[in-house]
Design a protein around this motif. Structure first.
Motif, short mmCIF file in Angstrom:
data_model
loop_
_atom_site.label_atom_id
_atom_site.label_comp_id
_atom_site.label_asym_id
_atom_site.label_seq_id
_atom_site.Cartn_x
_atom_site.Cartn_y
_atom_site.Cartn_z
N LEU A 265 0.53 1.98 -4.31
CA LEU A 265 1.28 3.14 -3.82
C LEU A 265 2.27 2.72 -2.75
N TRP A 266 3.27 3.58 -2.55
CA TRP A 266 4.29 3.40 -1.52
C TRP A 266 4.13 4.52 -0.52
N THR A 267 4.07 4.19 0.76
CA THR A 267 3.96 5.21 1.79
C THR A 267 4.74 4.75 3.02
N HIS A 268 4.58 5.47 4.13
CA HIS A 268 5.28 5.13 5.37
C HIS A 268 4.31 5.17 6.55
N ASP A 287 2.02 -4.87 2.15
CA ASP A 287 3.36 -5.28 2.57
C ASP A 287 3.98 -4.15 3.40
N ALA A 288 4.94 -4.51 4.27
CA ALA A 288 5.64 -3.53 5.09
C ALA A 288 7.07 -3.98 5.32
N THR A 302 3.45 -0.89 1.25
CA THR A 302 2.79 -0.93 -0.06
C THR A 302 1.29 -1.10 0.18
N TRP A 303 0.49 -0.25 -0.47
CA TRP A 303 -0.96 -0.36 -0.41
C TRP A 303 -1.49 -0.57 -1.82
#
Length: 307
Positions: A265-268, A287-288, A302-303
């Motif tokens: 997933l993509w988050t902030h 990753d960030a 990214t998780w």
């Protein structure tokens, strides 16, 4: 006699007589179908949920357990509803529409909507607003149950527009993001509608008594063994009751059942509540990076979860 002149009990009874006649409750076959109003309501709850137990339907509708059992039995005998094991609890069963039920329900639902549109069709925009405000006040005064069960159902027409709108509004209001988030959301929704595989991809809408409260998607990523969780959102009025956790768990369970080996997933970083849900479910930060696509620098992440 003006309704204002009636005592409250008489006023409510008068309104009930008017409304039951207006919507055809007293007809033997509701909306031209072979079903009663109660049977139609149970069919609606089954059709709009992504698997629902009889107990949950009873909690939503207030129907007596014995009466509800007879209704479900008739729907099963008619071949429109079937039972299947629950993915989340193998000891229980959930109710779903059959292929025949998927043919029977849409015309029924459309006739119901057409009936209401016929009732309000001559009203102006201002009059419609007065009507909906009055109905909301009636619900509040007569004790609409805020704790009624929240159901997770599959998407249906109109949901993608709602998802896009609410993402644009909520992210602008709560984080000051610009309209690019709405554009991103719209593209994700459009891609899903254009080509999703129902066996391996799904959108869930969280709903309570007809009100949409949240959403989440699970779609295949670039690699066939990897699923991507997208667009998790919970309305402010529904926060604090672990709905976000439930939506994420539903995605993970579905991913396992569909044969995926990973969920990404993509988050902030600013979305602290969502990040806590992901971490509790077993996702790990991979990753960030920083970008300013939404109007100001934000840390994207990214998780990933191994199943």
């Amino acid at each position: 006699m003006p309704i204002e002149a009636l005592d409250p009990v008489a006023a409510v009874r008068r309104f009930n007589r008017f409304y039951t006649r207006a919507i055809g409750v007293l007809e033997k076959g509701y909306l031209g179908t072979p079903y009663t109003v109660a049977e139609g309501r149970v069919l609606y709850e089954i059709a709009t949920a992504d698997g629902v137990t009889a107990k949950e339907i009873g909690e939503i509708t207030g129907l007596d357990a014995g009466y509800l059992s007879r209704i479900v039995g008739r729907l099963e005998r008619d071949g429109v509803v079937a039972r299947e094991p629950s993915v989340r609890d193998g000891r229980s069963t959930v109710l779903r529409l059959t292929a025949r039920g998927a043919e029977v329900f849409p015309p029924f639902d459309h006739r119901s909507a057409a009936l209401v549109e016929g009732l309000i069709g001559a009203l102006s925009g201002a009059e419609r607003s007065r009507l909906t405000s009055a109905m909301a006040e009636i619900e509040q005064l007569l004790g609409a149950r805020p704790s009624a069960s929240v159901l997770l159902r599959r998407h249906r027409p109109g949901d993608m527009g709602w998802i896009t709108e609410r993402h644009g509004i909520l992210y602008a209001r709560e984080y000051g993001w610009n309209g690019h988030i709405e554009a991103v959301t719209a593209r994700i929704c459009a891609d899903f509608l254009d080509g999703h595989d129902p066996e391996r991809e799904r959108c869930w809408i969280a709903e309570r008594e007809g009100e949409r409260l949240g959403c989440v998607f699970l779609v295949q990523d670039d690699a066939a063994h990897v699923a991507r969780l997208r667009l998790l959102m919970v309305e402010p009025a529904a926060r604090g009751v672990k709905l976000g956790k439930r939506l994420v768990a539903e995605c993970v369970d579905f991913a396992r059942a569909a044969g995926y080996r990973e969920v990404v997933l993509w988050t902030h970083a600013v979305l602290t509540t969502a990040r806590a849900i992901y971490a509790a479910e077993g996702f790990r930060l991979e990753d960030a990076w920083t970008h300013d696509d939404f109007g100001a620098p934000e840390v994207s992440e990214t998780w990933r979860l191994s199943l």
